[in-house]
Design a protein around this motif. Structure first.
Motif, mmCIF file in Angstrom:
data_model
loop_
_atom_site.group_PDB
_atom_site.id
_atom_site.type_symbol
_atom_site.label_atom_id
_atom_site.label_comp_id
_atom_site.label_asym_id
_atom_site.label_seq_id
_atom_site.Cartn_x
_atom_site.Cartn_y
_atom_site.Cartn_z
ATOM 1 N N HIS A 69 0.660 -1.280 0.012
ATOM 2 C CA HIS A 69 -0.127 0.144 -0.034
ATOM 3 C C HIS A 69 0.846 1.309 0.083
ATOM 4 O O HIS A 69 1.621 1.398 1.273
ATOM 5 N N GLY A 70 0.600 2.104 -1.329
ATOM 6 C CA GLY A 70 1.719 2.950 -1.357
ATOM 7 C C GLY A 70 0.693 4.357 -0.942
ATOM 8 O O GLY A 70 -0.503 4.638 -0.846
ATOM 9 N N ARG A 71 1.286 5.056 0.477
ATOM 10 C CA ARG A 71 0.257 6.485 0.740
ATOM 11 C C ARG A 71 0.711 7.415 1.074
ATOM 12 O O ARG A 71 2.007 7.953 1.631
ATOM 13 N N ARG A 72 -0.544 8.567 0.770
ATOM 14 C CA ARG A 72 0.132 10.073 0.636
ATOM 15 C C ARG A 72 -1.446 10.616 1.081
ATOM 16 O O ARG A 72 -1.823 10.344 0.389
ATOM 17 N N GLY A 73 -1.309 10.827 2.242
ATOM 18 C CA GLY A 73 -2.302 11.168 2.366
ATOM 19 C C GLY A 73 -3.630 10.271 3.225
ATOM 20 O O GLY A 73 -2.826 9.648 3.524
ATOM 21 N N GLU A 74 -4.712 10.664 2.989
ATOM 22 C CA GLU A 74 -5.483 10.207 2.925
ATOM 23 C C GLU A 74 -5.819 8.978 1.448
ATOM 24 O O GLU A 74 -6.715 8.488 2.240
ATOM 25 N N THR A 75 -4.987 9.167 0.378
ATOM 26 C CA THR A 75 -5.260 8.615 -0.169
ATOM 27 C C THR A 75 -4.212 6.394 -0.613
ATOM 28 O O THR A 75 -3.096 7.259 0.208
ATOM 29 N N VAL A 76 -4.528 5.951 -0.621
ATOM 30 C CA VAL A 76 -4.308 4.361 -0.411
ATOM 31 C C VAL A 76 -3.921 3.768 -1.899
ATOM 32 O O VAL A 76 -4.891 3.951 -3.043
ATOM 33 N N ARG A 88 13.868 -9.014 -3.856
ATOM 34 C CA ARG A 88 12.907 -8.693 -2.861
ATOM 35 C C ARG A 88 12.529 -7.143 -3.062
ATOM 36 O O ARG A 88 13.189 -6.456 -4.295
ATOM 37 N N ALA A 89 11.502 -6.626 -3.166
ATOM 38 C CA ALA A 89 11.225 -5.836 -4.613
ATOM 39 C C ALA A 89 11.528 -4.532 -3.337
ATOM 40 O O ALA A 89 11.558 -4.815 -2.336
ATOM 41 N N ASP A 90 11.513 -3.618 -3.906
ATOM 42 C CA ASP A 90 12.637 -2.595 -3.707
ATOM 43 C C ASP A 90 11.077 -1.338 -3.169
ATOM 44 O O ASP A 90 11.016 -0.716 -3.668
ATOM 45 N N VAL A 91 10.661 -1.615 -2.096
ATOM 46 C CA VAL A 91 9.017 -1.446 -1.788
ATOM 47 C C VAL A 91 9.313 0.415 -0.798
ATOM 48 O O VAL A 91 8.979 1.319 -1.429
ATOM 49 N N SER A 105 3.695 0.554 2.294
ATOM 50 C CA SER A 105 4.228 -0.940 3.444
ATOM 51 C C SER A 105 3.496 -2.030 2.555
ATOM 52 O O SER A 105 2.502 -1.906 2.077
ATOM 53 N N PHE A 106 4.282 -3.124 3.139
ATOM 54 C CA PHE A 106 3.607 -4.849 3.212
ATOM 55 C C PHE A 106 1.829 -4.301 3.303
ATOM 56 O O PHE A 106 1.583 -3.582 4.681
ATOM 57 N N ALA A 107 0.991 -4.945 2.453
ATOM 58 C CA ALA A 107 -0.620 -4.484 2.869
ATOM 59 C C ALA A 107 -0.884 -5.704 4.031
ATOM 60 O O ALA A 107 0.055 -6.523 3.918
ATOM 61 N N PRO A 108 -1.417 -5.163 5.374
ATOM 62 C CA PRO A 108 -1.767 -6.095 5.824
ATOM 63 C C PRO A 108 -2.430 -7.447 5.719
ATOM 64 O O PRO A 108 -3.234 -6.935 4.672
ATOM 65 N N MET A 109 -1.877 -8.956 6.154
ATOM 66 C CA MET A 109 -2.491 -10.258 4.949
ATOM 67 C C MET A 109 -3.721 -10.253 4.926
ATOM 68 O O MET A 109 -4.331 -10.634 3.690
#
Length: 182
Positions: A69-76, A88-91, A105-109
């Motif tokens: 999940h990429g987050r900027r303010g309220e936008t996911v 591994r991914a360069d998150v 960050s990795f999304a919750p499962m």
């Protein structure tokens, strides 16, 4: 050499999550749909290292799809990253910048499973919701053969790496896969 018996995925939709089966049925890439194959596995062996060891599949031909999940303010922004199992991914670097997020960050499962309609450990780039950004490392595309999830823990899909770049919405992003520190 693998010990699995792969069949055309279009004929074994019982081994695919519903959205993955729909993506296979709608396949319009230049790779023939018959080259998208599926094999049943023990769901207890779905995790990459265990799968590769049990079925004689090379790690270098297995790819992991991680949901971020990429987050900027309220936008996911939901992002799926497909990288070879040897990387591994360069998150926090490339993925975050690519989707213009302040934080990635990795999304919750539970969220990843609910959003994709796929099982944890079987999430795959085929059949993702349209709202997802799909990023693919060039090493996956360059692989003559790659094994990915099927949407279910009880099977795996095998296809030419070049076919992954043909998934609608896929972006091949150089530098996505980083070496795993030893």
């Amino acid at each position: 050499m693998t010990t699995l018996d792969y069949s055309p995925a279009a004929t074994r939709t019982d081994l695919l999550a519903p959205s993955v089966a729909a993506a296979v049925a709608a396949w319009a890439g230049s790779t023939p749909v018959e080259e998208i194959r599926v094999a049943e596995i023990d769901p207890e062996l779905a995790d990459t290292a265990a799968f590769c060891a049990a079925y004689d599949e090379p790690l270098a031909e297995s790819a992991n799809c991680v949901v971020v999940h990429g987050r900027r303010g309220e936008t996911v922004t939901p992002v799926a990253c497909l990288v070879l199992a040897t990387t591994r991914a360069d998150v926090n670097g490339l993925v975050r910048k690519h989707v213009n997020a302040r934080k990635a960050s990795f999304a919750p499962m539970e969220e990843a499973v609910a959003d994709t309609g796929m099982e944890y450990g079987g999430i795959t780039p085929l059949g993702l919701p349209e709202s997802y950004v799909l990023l693919v490392d060039p090493a996956v595309v360059a692989s003559p053969r790659v094994v990915i999830g099927s949407g279910l823990r009880r099977s795996k899909i095998c296809l030419p790496g070049s076919a992954v770049a043909e998934i609608p919405g896929a972006t091949v992003l150089p530098g996505l896969g980083l070496p795993v520190p030893s």
